[in-house]
Design an enzyme around this catalytic site. Structure first.
Site, mmCIF file in Angstrom:
data_model
loop_
_atom_site.group_PDB
_atom_site.id
_atom_site.type_symbol
_atom_site.label_atom_id
_atom_site.label_comp_id
_atom_site.label_asym_id
_atom_site.label_seq_id
_atom_site.Cartn_x
_atom_site.Cartn_y
_atom_site.Cartn_z
ATOM 1 N N LYS A 36 1.048 -1.147 0.062
ATOM 2 C CA LYS A 36 -0.191 0.047 0.147
ATOM 3 C C LYS A 36 0.913 1.150 0.101
ATOM 4 O O LYS A 36 0.710 2.282 -0.777
ATOM 5 C CB LYS A 36 -0.852 -0.059 1.070
ATOM 6 C CG LYS A 36 -2.079 1.072 1.226
ATOM 7 C CD LYS A 36 -2.675 1.183 2.646
ATOM 8 C CE LYS A 36 -3.851 0.593 2.717
ATOM 9 N NZ LYS A 36 -4.609 0.851 4.267
ATOM 10 N N GLU A 150 -13.231 10.858 15.065
ATOM 11 C CA GLU A 150 -13.429 11.275 13.786
ATOM 12 C C GLU A 150 -14.959 11.149 13.114
ATOM 13 O O GLU A 150 -15.651 10.309 13.519
ATOM 14 C CB GLU A 150 -12.572 10.448 12.775
ATOM 15 C CG GLU A 150 -12.388 11.113 11.312
ATOM 16 C CD GLU A 150 -12.051 12.430 11.374
ATOM 17 O OE1 GLU A 150 -10.922 12.889 11.570
ATOM 18 O OE2 GLU A 150 -13.104 13.139 11.112
ATOM 19 N N LEU A 152 -15.947 11.991 9.949
ATOM 20 C CA LEU A 152 -15.795 12.072 8.552
ATOM 21 C C LEU A 152 -16.835 11.231 7.712
ATOM 22 O O LEU A 152 -17.065 9.869 8.290
ATOM 23 C CB LEU A 152 -14.516 11.659 7.911
ATOM 24 C CG LEU A 152 -13.491 12.539 8.310
ATOM 25 C CD1 LEU A 152 -12.140 11.959 7.736
ATOM 26 C CD2 LEU A 152 -13.386 13.957 7.926
ATOM 27 N N LYS A 203 -18.312 9.666 20.419
ATOM 28 C CA LYS A 203 -18.099 8.965 19.072
ATOM 29 C C LYS A 203 -19.158 7.817 18.810
ATOM 30 O O LYS A 203 -19.942 7.806 18.035
ATOM 31 C CB LYS A 203 -16.552 8.679 18.709
ATOM 32 C CG LYS A 203 -16.625 7.740 17.570
ATOM 33 C CD LYS A 203 -16.955 8.666 16.108
ATOM 34 C CE LYS A 203 -16.924 7.566 14.943
ATOM 35 N NZ LYS A 203 -16.888 8.307 13.748
ATOM 36 N N ASN A 207 -22.612 8.013 16.539
ATOM 37 C CA ASN A 207 -22.910 7.083 15.137
ATOM 38 C C ASN A 207 -24.370 6.261 15.735
ATOM 39 O O ASN A 207 -25.153 5.936 14.846
ATOM 40 C CB ASN A 207 -21.939 6.460 15.253
ATOM 41 C CG ASN A 207 -20.841 6.793 14.122
ATOM 42 O OD1 ASN A 207 -21.134 7.985 13.760
ATOM 43 N ND2 ASN A 207 -19.788 6.327 13.723
ATOM 44 N N LEU A 249 -33.132 11.041 8.185
ATOM 45 C CA LEU A 249 -34.682 10.377 8.022
ATOM 46 C C LEU A 249 -35.188 10.047 6.792
ATOM 47 O O LEU A 249 -36.296 9.947 6.747
ATOM 48 C CB LEU A 249 -35.643 11.607 8.563
ATOM 49 C CG LEU A 249 -35.565 11.980 10.273
ATOM 50 C CD1 LEU A 249 -36.856 13.164 10.369
ATOM 51 C CD2 LEU A 249 -35.934 10.698 10.945
ATOM 52 N N CYS A 259 -18.933 1.812 9.376
ATOM 53 C CA CYS A 259 -18.867 2.445 10.815
ATOM 54 C C CYS A 259 -20.214 2.140 11.489
ATOM 55 O O CYS A 259 -20.249 1.497 12.544
ATOM 56 C CB CYS A 259 -18.819 3.933 10.451
ATOM 57 S SG CYS A 259 -17.444 4.626 10.117
ATOM 58 N N LYS A 319 -23.440 3.745 -0.245
ATOM 59 C CA LYS A 319 -24.167 4.952 -0.303
ATOM 60 C C LYS A 319 -23.508 5.620 -1.686
ATOM 61 O O LYS A 319 -22.350 4.849 -2.144
ATOM 62 C CB LYS A 319 -24.000 5.925 1.017
ATOM 63 C CG LYS A 319 -22.363 6.215 1.216
ATOM 64 C CD LYS A 319 -22.483 6.971 2.247
ATOM 65 C CE LYS A 319 -21.529 8.010 2.389
ATOM 66 N NZ LYS A 319 -21.298 8.994 3.414
HETATM 67 C C1 UDX Z 1 -20.937 7.701 9.077
HETATM 68 C C2 UDX Z 1 -21.102 9.062 10.100
HETATM 69 O O1 UDX Z 1 -21.897 9.860 9.275
HETATM 70 C C3 UDX Z 1 -19.742 9.838 10.141
HETATM 71 O O2 UDX Z 1 -20.159 10.790 11.332
HETATM 72 C C4 UDX Z 1 -18.752 8.750 10.691
HETATM 73 O O3 UDX Z 1 -17.437 9.295 10.903
HETATM 74 C C5 UDX Z 1 -18.626 7.457 10.144
HETATM 75 O O4 UDX Z 1 -19.806 6.839 9.845
HETATM 76 P P1 UDX Z 1 -20.675 7.052 6.738
HETATM 77 O O5 UDX Z 1 -20.548 5.704 7.123
HETATM 78 O O6 UDX Z 1 -19.684 7.659 5.767
HETATM 79 O O7 UDX Z 1 -20.363 8.086 7.931
HETATM 80 O O8 UDX Z 1 -21.939 7.302 6.010
HETATM 81 P P2 UDX Z 1 -23.293 7.947 6.199
HETATM 82 O O9 UDX Z 1 -23.421 9.260 5.340
HETATM 83 O O10 UDX Z 1 -23.529 8.626 7.769
HETATM 84 O O11 UDX Z 1 -24.312 7.082 5.972
HETATM 85 C C6 UDX Z 1 -24.586 5.517 6.715
HETATM 86 C C7 UDX Z 1 -25.439 4.757 6.208
HETATM 87 O O12 UDX Z 1 -26.896 5.148 6.603
HETATM 88 C C8 UDX Z 1 -25.564 4.710 4.599
HETATM 89 O O13 UDX Z 1 -25.764 3.225 4.559
HETATM 90 C C9 UDX Z 1 -26.645 5.329 4.350
HETATM 91 O O14 UDX Z 1 -27.261 4.884 3.051
HETATM 92 C C10 UDX Z 1 -27.504 5.322 5.613
HETATM 93 N N1 UDX Z 1 -28.549 6.314 5.510
HETATM 94 C C11 UDX Z 1 -28.382 7.409 5.914
HETATM 95 C C12 UDX Z 1 -29.872 6.087 5.387
HETATM 96 O O15 UDX Z 1 -30.266 4.840 5.183
HETATM 97 N N2 UDX Z 1 -30.985 7.078 5.759
HETATM 98 C C13 UDX Z 1 -30.358 7.966 6.097
HETATM 99 O O16 UDX Z 1 -31.468 9.060 6.198
HETATM 100 C C14 UDX Z 1 -29.116 8.529 6.053
#
Ligand code: UDX
Length: 428
Positions: A36, A150, A152, A203, A207, A249, A259, A319
């Site tokens: 890597k 974090e 992000l 954290k 989440n 929502l 995560c 996503k």
């Molecule tokens: C998440 C947290 O948002 C972030 O703060 C943390 O650091 C890492 O985990 P991430 O996993 O990148 O981030 O994606 P996020 O945009 O939060 O979506 C997580 C999952 O929830 C996705 O599968 C998404 O499709 C789902 N989701 C999100 C829904 O089904 N409905 C929603 O309204 C929002």
């Protein structure tokens, strides 16, 4: 300008490293995966994140990559730990990488260091990191441990780094607080300084709360289906209450990614270990699993016999704007449909390469229209922008049966029904 070492060049590590370099710091990114590191030196990234490659390239002079923790630690004042903390079979977080890194840091300390845990870890990990370093340190050298979780989001990580809602700093000493607040000074966001345990809990609790919001709306979506109400309107109405807020929502196939599923499990597990049965989180997870079954049922209701039917799956990543397929509902749902004998054609703008390793017997297509051609049903699994502007008249002409299952509620049902489609969304 600070000298920073980031141990663990995965998603969080690389984004954090590149962004700190952009702010003018000198950053050494470390990873024990030699292959890597070689790739990173050639600017080949192990994953796709919008803008990251460009940011790394722009900051080449301030960023370096090595597989030696010793090298990185000796040259830096601040050492971030951003290694993986995967789930064990029982749901607890596997912290063996954190322990190994803490031990190696202890062996490499040559002068004062601030060691910051950025990986998502259960509460009390900071204490264990401190204890591990103390136990293994050779010379009598001062160090501090801090927690700086974090937040992000994949797909928008760089923007999230520079424009966060908040920065959490969990510290034990004034010195550590000063170093971290100075480091984050260029970023305009509220900084909350806490003790280390509270920072760790912020954290996991954040989440898990967001995951709870998603499972809650998915449960309400099921009620909407039972009575013929529209979840998008229900969510809009709920979200207008500023105490609830409109984000997170969106009903759908359930949350995935690296995560939420892992953190809900780990928070449930650590709570239990500490003596509290956080049953709510168990239900959150259960609703999330059931949601995938609900989508499969929609396919069965629409197709009756699934065996030998051609299903065009649009979207494989968990996503949009990422090639990450970890815990993606699309992957589990495709596997279940394949077990029932369905033939899968699939298209995703970024995630097909990674999917090929885990999904066999799928016909991967070059675009939306080659995927839907001759199919019996379209199953939209990810809300990529590209999918929002499909020419449905064309799609109807080239499909075998105009059936559309929209697991992200991105289309207007009336319009599609008028065009002659059988339309099924989630919760409407
Ligand atoms: C998440 C947290 O948002 C972030 O703060 C943390 O650091 C890492 O985990 P991430 O996993 O990148 O981030 O994606 P996020 O945009 O939060 O979506 C997580 C999952 O929830 C996705 O599968 C998404 O499709 C789902 N989701 C999100 C829904 O089904 N409905 C929603 O309204 C929002």
């Amino acid at each position: 300008m600070k000298n920073i070492c980031i141990i663990g060049s995965g998603y969080v590590g690389l984004v954090t490293g590149a962004c700190f370099a952009e702010l003018g710091n000198k950053v050494i990114c470390v990873d024990n995966d030699v292959k890597k590191i070689k790739m990173l030196k050639k600017n080949i990234l192990p994953f796709y994140e919008p803008g990251l490659k460009e940011l790394i390239n722009k900051n080449r002079s301030k960023l370096s990559f090595t597989s030696s923790i010793k090298d990185g630690v000796e040259k830096s004042e601040i050492v971030f730990i951003t290694v993986g903390t995967p789930s064990r079979d029982d749901g607890s977080a596997d912290l063996s990488c954190v322990e190994r890194v803490a031990t190696e840091i202890a062996h490499s300390i040559n002068n004062y260091k601030l060691i910051v845990e950025k990986s998502t870890v259960p509460v009390e990990t900071g204490e264990k990191v401190k204890y591990t370093i103390k136990r293994n340190i050779v010379k009598k050298i001062e160090f501090d441990v801090a927690s700086n979780p974090e937040f992000l989001r994949e797909g928008q990580a760089i923007n999230d780094f520079f424009h966060p809602d908040r920065i959490i700093i969990g510290v034990e000493t004034k010195k550590a607080e000063k170093i971290l607040t100075e480091l984050y000074k260029p970023i305009c966001a509220p900084i909350l300084v806490t003790d280390i345990k509270s920072a760790e809990l912020i954290k996991h609790a954040s989440n898990s709360f967001l995951a709870t919001k998603i499972s809650f709306i998915n449960a309400v979506a099921n009620i909407c289906e039972l009575v013929g109400a529209d979840i998008t309107k229900v969510a809009e109405g709920m979200g207008l209450d500023s105490r609830i807020g409109k984000s997170f929502l969106n009903a759908g196939p359930g949350f995935g990614g690296s995560c939420f599923p892992k953190d809900v499990d780990a928070f449930y597990w650590i709570s239990k270990k500490l003596g509290y049965d956080f049953n709510l989180l168990y239900e959150v997870k259960k609703i999330n699993e059931t949601q995938k079954q609900n989508i499969i049922k929609k396919v069965e209701d629409a197709l009756w016999i699934v065996a030998n039917k051609i299903i065009a799956v649009l979207g494989l990543s968990f996503k949009p704007d990422t090639d990450d397929i970890r815990m993606s509902p699309a992957i589990d749902i495709i596997k279940s449909l394949q077990k029932k004998g369905a033939k899968i054609k699939a298209y995703d703008p970024k995630a097909m390469k990674k999917s090929k390793d885990v999904l066999k017997n799928v016909e991967y297509c070059k675009d939306i229209y080659s995927a839907v051609k001759n199919s019996d049903c379209i199953l939209v699994m990810t809300e990529w922008n590209e999918f929002k502007n499909i020419d449905f008249e064309k799609v109807k002409r080239i499909m075998k049966n105009p059936i559309l299952i929209d697991t992200r509620n991105i289309y207007n049902p009336e319009k599609l029904i008028k065009l002659g489609f059988v339309y099924k969304g989630v919760g409407r």
